[in-house]
Motif scaffolding. Structure first.
Motif, PDB file in Angstrom:
ATOM      1  N   ARG A 268       0.842  -1.196   0.000  1.00 37.68           N
ATOM      2  CA  ARG A 268       0.000   0.000   0.000  1.00 37.68           C
ATOM      3  C   ARG A 268       0.880   1.250   0.000  1.00 37.68           C
ATOM      4  O   ARG A 268       1.985   1.237   0.546  1.00 37.68           O
ATOM      5  N   LEU A 269       0.352   2.307  -0.595  1.00 36.60           N
ATOM      6  CA  LEU A 269       1.017   3.610  -0.597  1.00 36.60           C
ATOM      7  C   LEU A 269       0.037   4.645  -0.074  1.00 36.60           C
ATOM      8  O   LEU A 269      -1.124   4.670  -0.497  1.00 36.60           O
ATOM      9  N   VAL A 270       0.500   5.496   0.838  1.00 38.20           N
ATOM     10  CA  VAL A 270      -0.306   6.610   1.337  1.00 38.20           C
ATOM     11  C   VAL A 270       0.478   7.884   1.056  1.00 38.20           C
ATOM     12  O   VAL A 270       1.509   8.145   1.693  1.00 38.20           O
ATOM     13  N   ALA A 271       0.034   8.656   0.084  1.00 39.05           N
ATOM     14  CA  ALA A 271       0.722   9.882  -0.327  1.00 39.05           C
ATOM     15  C   ALA A 271      -0.140  11.084   0.056  1.00 39.05           C
ATOM     16  O   ALA A 271      -1.270  11.219  -0.416  1.00 39.05           O
ATOM     17  N   CYS A 272       0.405  11.941   0.904  1.00 39.32           N
ATOM     18  CA  CYS A 272      -0.355  13.060   1.458  1.00 39.32           C
ATOM     19  C   CYS A 272       0.172  14.393   0.933  1.00 39.32           C
ATOM     20  O   CYS A 272       1.395  14.604   0.871  1.00 39.32           O
ATOM     21  N   ASP A 273      -0.744  15.284   0.570  1.00 44.26           N
ATOM     22  CA  ASP A 273      -0.437  16.690   0.284  1.00 44.26           C
ATOM     23  C   ASP A 273       0.794  16.812  -0.609  1.00 44.26           C
ATOM     24  O   ASP A 273       1.797  17.430  -0.248  1.00 44.26           O
ATOM     25  N   THR A 274       0.704  16.235  -1.777  1.00 35.93           N
ATOM     26  CA  THR A 274       1.819  16.195  -2.698  1.00 35.93           C
ATOM     27  C   THR A 274       1.306  16.288  -4.122  1.00 35.93           C
ATOM     28  O   THR A 274       0.093  16.453  -4.355  1.00 35.93           O
ATOM     29  N   GLN A 275       2.200  16.172  -5.086  1.00 39.79           N
ATOM     30  CA  GLN A 275       1.830  16.212  -6.496  1.00 39.79           C
ATOM     31  C   GLN A 275       2.676  15.210  -7.265  1.00 39.79           C
ATOM     32  O   GLN A 275       3.823  14.937  -6.888  1.00 39.79           O
ATOM     33  N   ALA A 276       2.118  14.667  -8.333  1.00 36.91           N
ATOM     34  CA  ALA A 276       2.868  13.732  -9.162  1.00 36.91           C
ATOM     35  C   ALA A 276       3.799  14.453 -10.128  1.00 36.91           C
ATOM     36  O   ALA A 276       4.722  13.848 -10.673  1.00 36.91           O
ATOM     37  N   LYS A 277       3.572  15.743 -10.314  1.00 38.86           N
ATOM     38  CA  LYS A 277       4.416  16.529 -11.214  1.00 38.86           C
ATOM     39  C   LYS A 277       4.571  17.920 -10.638  1.00 38.86           C
ATOM     40  O   LYS A 277       3.597  18.546 -10.219  1.00 38.86           O
ATOM     41  N   SER A 278       5.788  18.412 -10.602  1.00 46.47           N
ATOM     42  CA  SER A 278       6.054  19.733 -10.046  1.00 46.47           C
ATOM     43  C   SER A 278       5.572  20.822 -11.005  1.00 46.47           C
ATOM     44  O   SER A 278       5.957  20.830 -12.176  1.00 46.47           O
ATOM     45  N   PRO A 279       4.721  21.738 -10.523  1.00 49.12           N
ATOM     46  CA  PRO A 279       4.296  22.846 -11.386  1.00 49.12           C
ATOM     47  C   PRO A 279       5.481  23.702 -11.801  1.00 49.12           C
ATOM     48  O   PRO A 279       6.461  23.840 -11.054  1.00 49.12           O
ATOM     49  N   ALA A 280       5.398  24.294 -12.967  1.00 54.62           N
ATOM     50  CA  ALA A 280       6.500  25.120 -13.470  1.00 54.62           C
ATOM     51  C   ALA A 280       6.834  26.250 -12.516  1.00 54.62           C
ATOM     52  O   ALA A 280       8.006  26.617 -12.337  1.00 54.62           O
ATOM     53  N   ALA A 281       5.809  26.807 -11.844  1.00 56.59           N
ATOM     54  CA  ALA A 281       6.032  27.938 -10.942  1.00 56.59           C
ATOM     55  C   ALA A 281       6.848  27.556  -9.713  1.00 56.59           C
ATOM     56  O   ALA A 281       7.420  28.430  -9.038  1.00 56.59           O
ATOM     57  N   ASN A 282       6.910  26.264  -9.405  1.00 51.64           N
ATOM     58  CA  ASN A 282       7.630  25.834  -8.205  1.00 51.64           C
ATOM     59  C   ASN A 282       9.131  26.069  -8.294  1.00 51.64           C
ATOM     60  O   ASN A 282       9.798  26.244  -7.274  1.00 51.64           O
ATOM     61  N   THR A 283       9.674  26.072  -9.497  1.00 53.93           N
ATOM     62  CA  THR A 283      11.111  26.296  -9.639  1.00 53.93           C
ATOM     63  C   THR A 283      11.489  27.663  -9.090  1.00 53.93           C
ATOM     64  O   THR A 283      12.417  27.796  -8.275  1.00 53.93           O
ATOM     65  N   ALA A 284      10.758  28.695  -9.500  1.00 57.26           N
ATOM     66  CA  ALA A 284      11.038  30.044  -9.000  1.00 57.26           C
ATOM     67  C   ALA A 284      10.716  30.157  -7.516  1.00 57.26           C
ATOM     68  O   ALA A 284      11.451  30.808  -6.756  1.00 57.26           O
ATOM     69  N   ALA A 285       9.630  29.517  -7.072  1.00 55.12           N
ATOM     70  CA  ALA A 285       9.243  29.593  -5.666  1.00 55.12           C
ATOM     71  C   ALA A 285      10.321  29.019  -4.762  1.00 55.12           C
ATOM     72  O   ALA A 285      10.662  29.607  -3.718  1.00 55.12           O
ATOM     73  N   TRP A 286      10.885  27.880  -5.136  1.00 54.14           N
ATOM     74  CA  TRP A 286      11.934  27.288  -4.305  1.00 54.14           C
ATOM     75  C   TRP A 286      13.220  28.086  -4.370  1.00 54.14           C
ATOM     76  O   TRP A 286      13.941  28.197  -3.370  1.00 54.14           O
ATOM     77  N   ASP A 287      13.516  28.683  -5.513  1.00 55.17           N
ATOM     78  CA  ASP A 287      14.680  29.577  -5.592  1.00 55.17           C
ATOM     79  C   ASP A 287      14.522  30.745  -4.622  1.00 55.17           C
ATOM     80  O   ASP A 287      15.484  31.140  -3.939  1.00 55.17           O
ATOM     81  N   GLU A 288      13.319  31.296  -4.542  1.00 53.32           N
ATOM     82  CA  GLU A 288      13.068  32.421  -3.632  1.00 53.32           C
ATOM     83  C   GLU A 288      13.227  31.992  -2.174  1.00 53.32           C
ATOM     84  O   GLU A 288      13.781  32.732  -1.352  1.00 53.32           O
ATOM     85  N   ARG A 289      12.747  30.805  -1.836  1.00 55.03           N
ATOM     86  CA  ARG A 289      12.857  30.333  -0.457  1.00 55.03           C
ATOM     87  C   ARG A 289      14.307  30.021  -0.089  1.00 55.03           C
ATOM     88  O   ARG A 289      14.736  30.258   1.038  1.00 55.03           O
ATOM     89  N   ILE A 290      15.044  29.488  -1.042  1.00 54.48           N
ATOM     90  CA  ILE A 290      16.471  29.258  -0.803  1.00 54.48           C
ATOM     91  C   ILE A 290      17.184  30.586  -0.571  1.00 54.48           C
ATOM     92  O   ILE A 290      18.015  30.721   0.347  1.00 54.48           O
ATOM     93  N   ALA A 291      16.849  31.595  -1.367  1.00 55.11           N
ATOM     94  CA  ALA A 291      17.467  32.916  -1.208  1.00 55.11           C
ATOM     95  C   ALA A 291      17.117  33.513   0.157  1.00 55.11           C
ATOM     96  O   ALA A 291      17.972  34.113   0.827  1.00 55.11           O
ATOM     97  N   LEU A 292      15.869  33.348   0.604  1.00 53.52           N
ATOM     98  CA  LEU A 292      15.463  33.848   1.916  1.00 53.52           C
ATOM     99  C   LEU A 292      16.285  33.194   3.017  1.00 53.52           C
ATOM    100  O   LEU A 292      16.769  33.864   3.941  1.00 53.52           O
ATOM    101  N   ALA A 293      16.439  31.883   2.938  1.00 54.23           N
ATOM    102  CA  ALA A 293      17.189  31.168   3.966  1.00 54.23           C
ATOM    103  C   ALA A 293      18.651  31.590   3.977  1.00 54.23           C
ATOM    104  O   ALA A 293      19.249  31.749   5.045  1.00 54.23           O
ATOM    105  N   ARG A 294      19.240  31.783   2.797  1.00 54.78           N
ATOM    106  CA  ARG A 294      20.653  32.191   2.737  1.00 54.78           C
ATOM    107  C   ARG A 294      20.841  33.606   3.267  1.00 54.78           C
ATOM    108  O   ARG A 294      21.836  33.912   3.936  1.00 54.78           O
ATOM    109  N   GLU A 295      19.875  34.470   2.989  1.00 58.16           N
ATOM    110  CA  GLU A 295      20.012  35.879   3.386  1.00 58.16           C
ATOM    111  C   GLU A 295      19.647  36.116   4.850  1.00 58.16           C
ATOM    112  O   GLU A 295      20.361  36.814   5.581  1.00 58.16           O
TER     113      GLU A 295
END
Length: 474
Positions: free
Chosen positions: A319-346
Motif C-alpha cells: 500500500r502507498l499513502v501519499a499526502c499533500d503532494t503532487q505527481a508533477k512539479s508545477p512550473a512555478a515551483n522552480t522560481a518559488a523554491w529559488d526564492e525560499r532558498i534565497a530567503l534562507a541564505r540571506e
C-alpha cells in the motif's frame, strides 16, 4: 499528545537551550529537551545529572543499561526503552537477555530469570532495580546480593542510576513526551537471517549509503508484525510522525527516517533527485532485511517520494499513502523554491521557519499561534541550510507521471491520496489525480481531512488516523 507545550527558544535567545543544542549537534532539541525547557533551570540541572549518571560512573555498561531498561519495562516507558536498547546491545546485552529484562509479567518477589540467561551480577542488578522501582524499599537480602559484586562507590552509582531513570520515565510517561506514553515497550528481535545487514531492533540506527548516511528509528512490535515506512516532508524530520506512530505502533512495526539532508541524516554533496529519495526507501528496506513493507506513507516531498517508490520499486510495498503532494512539479515551483532558498541564505532558517509555518497551517491553528507553535518551527529552524537546498532541488521540475499508473498496478498495490482541506489547491489536484489513476485501473482512493493544512497528520491527526487506519486494514 504531549500534555504541556514544547518550548524551543530560537538560537541565541536562551543560553540553556543553546548549550543543549551544542551538545545535541545536528539532532537539535529533542522532544524531551523541549519539555524540560518549560523551566530552563530544571533543564540545565537535569542534563548535568543525566550526563554524570550516563558517562561519569564506573558501572559496567551492560549493568547500567540493564537497570535502565528494566525501569523502562516496569514503568511502560517506551521512549526510554527505544533510546536505550541499542546502547544496551553495544554494552553487551543479548537479545535473550533483553527479552528477560522486558518480561514484567510477575512482581519483583516472584520474578526469576531463566537459568543461564543473566550473570550473577546482572541478576542481582535486575532484582535491585525491580524492588527499588516497584516497591521502593529494597530488602536487605537483595541489596547484600548486589554488594557481593560492586564496590561501595558502585553501589551508590547503581542506586543513583535507578533513582534517576525512575525520575526520567515518570516524567516521560506523565507528560506523554514525543507521543510515546501509549506505545507498548518494543519486543527485542533476534539477529537477522543470512544476507540482511542488521537486525531490525527498536531504537536509533545510522545507515551508511554510498553518498549519504540516513538516520532511522525503528519500533518493533513483533518479528511477524507488518511494516510501515514513513517519509517526512521537506524542512521536517521523523518526529513529524510521532502522533501517528503512537497509535499505529499497537498493530505494526514502524520504520521512520530522516530524509537526506534533514534531521540527523547527513547532507550529501550533490542536490537530491526524486529517484534518489525513492531509492533511499528501498535501501533502508534492504538494510533491515524487510522484503516487502505493508505500506509506505509520506507527506509533501515524502508523498512524492512515496509515489516514486511505488513507481521504481513496484513490488516492495502493498500500500502507498501519499499526502499533500503532487505527481508533477508545477512550473512555478522552480522560481518559488529559488526564492525560499534565497530567503534562507540571506536571513537564516529562522526567517524561513516563520514563512513556512504560516503557509502550512490555517490561520488560528495552534501550530501557528497556540500551544504547539514551536513544534514545527523548531524542525524547520534546525534543518541544515544546505540540507534544505539539497531537498528543495529535488522538488524543482520533477515529473512522476510517465508510466505511473502502469507501475502502480504492479505488485497488487492499493493507493490512498490524502490532502488537508485547507492546503490550497492540493485537495483538488489529488482528487483529480485519483480519478485519472482510477480510470487506468489503479486501486486508488482519495480522502480530504477537514480543517487541516499541509501536514494533516498534525493538525488533523484524529481524522487522518481514522482514514489511514481503515485503509491499512482493508
Amino acid at each position: 499528545m504531549p500534555r504541556i507545550p514544547y518550548q524551543a527558544p530560537p538560537p541565541g535567545e536562551n543560553p540553556v537551550a543553546d548549550r543543549i543544542r551544542e551538545r545535541r549537534g545536528a539532532r537539535g532539541l529533542t522532544p524531551l529537551d523541549q519539555t524540560l525547557l518549560n523551566n530552563p533551570a530544571i533543564a540545565d540541572g537535569w542534563n548535568s545529572l543525566l550526563g554524570a549518571v550516563r558517562s561519569k560512573n564506573s558501572l559496567p555498561d551492560d549493568v547500567r543499561e540493564l537497570m535502565i531498561l528494566r525501569i523502562a519495562a516496569r514503568n511502560r516507558a517506551a521512549f526510554e526503552w527505544i533510546h536505550h536498547e541499542h546502547v544496551g546491545r553495544k554494552g553487551g546485552l543479548t537479545t535473550s537477555q533483553l527479552s528477560t529484562i522486558r518480561d514484567v509479567s510477575s512482581g519483583p518477589s516472584a520474578f526469576t530469570p531463566p537459568a543461564g540467561t543473566l550473570s550473577p551480577l546482572q541478576a542481582a542488578a535486575l532484582a535491585f532495580a525491580d524492588f527499588s522501582t516497584v516497591e521502593v524499599h529494597v530488602p536487605d537480602a537483595v541489596f547484600d546480593e548486589l554488594r557481593k559484586h560492586l564496590s561501595e562507590t558502585q553501589l551508590f552509582e547503581a542506586t543513583a542510576t535507578v533513582a534517576t531513570y525512575n525520575m526520567v520515565s515518570r516524567l516521560l510517561v506523565a507528560l506523554d513526551v514525543d507521543d510515546k506514553a501509549s506505545l507498548e515497550v518494543p519486543h527485542p528481535v533476534d539477529e537477522p537471517a543470512s544476507g540482511s545487514s542488521v537486525a531490525p531492533t527498536s531504537g536509533e540506527h545510522k545507515v551508511a549509503l554510498p553518498d549519504v548516511t540516513l538516520h532511522a528509528q525503528l519500533h518493533v512490535l513483533s518479528p511477524t508484525a507488518p511494516w510501515l515506512v514513513f517519509a517526512n516532508s521537506l524542512l521536517t524530520n521523523l518526529s513529524l510522525w510521532s502522533g501517528a506512530a503512537a497509535s499505529l505502533s499497537s498493530s505494526y512495526n514502524l520504520l521512520l527516517f530522516d530524509q537526506r539532508g534533514h534531521g540527523q541524516s547527513s547532507v550529501p554533496a550533490a542536490p537530491a533527485t526524486m529517484d534518489q529519495l525513492a531509492d533511499d526507501v528501498a535501501a533502508l528496506l534492504d538494510h533491515f532485511g524487510i522484503a516487502r513493507a505493508h505500506a509506505v506513507l509520506g507527506v509533501s516531498q515524502g508523498g512524492a517520494t512515496t509515489l516514486n517508490f511505488g513507481r521504481r520499486h513496484p513490488t516492495r510495498a502493498g500500500r502507498l499513502v501519499a499526502c499533500d503532494t503532487q505527481a508533477k512539479s508545477p512550473a512555478a515551483n522552480t522560481a518559488a523554491w529559488d526564492e525560499r532558498i534565497a530567503l534562507a541564505r540571506e536571513k537564516g532558517m529562522g526567517a524561513l521557519a516563520e514563512a513556512t509555518v504560516s503557509r502550512w497551517f490555517p490561520a488560528g491553528s495552534e501550530y501557528v499561534e497556540g500551544a504547539k507553535r514551536e513544534v514545527v518551527r523548531e524542525q524547520v529552524r534546525t534543518t541544515p541550510l544546505e540540507g534544505f537546498v539539497v531537498g528543495a532541488r529535488a522538488l524543482q521540475g520533477y515529473d512522476l507521471t510517465p508510466a505511473l499508473a502502469e507501475k502502480l498496478k504492479e505488485g497488487e498495490k492499493k493507493v490512498l491520496l490524502v490532502a488537508g482541506e485547507k492546503d490550497g489547491k492540493l485537495p483538488e489536484t489529488l482528487e483529480t489525480l485519483a480519478g485519472e489513476l482510477g480510470a487506468q485501473g489503479v486501486p486508488v482512493q482519495f480522502a480530504k481531512i477537514a480543517g487541516a493544512g499541509h501536514l494533516p497528520m498534525l493538525d488533523g491527526l484524529e481524522q487522518w488516523l481514522d482514514v489511514v487506519g481503515r485503509f491499512l486494514k482493508e
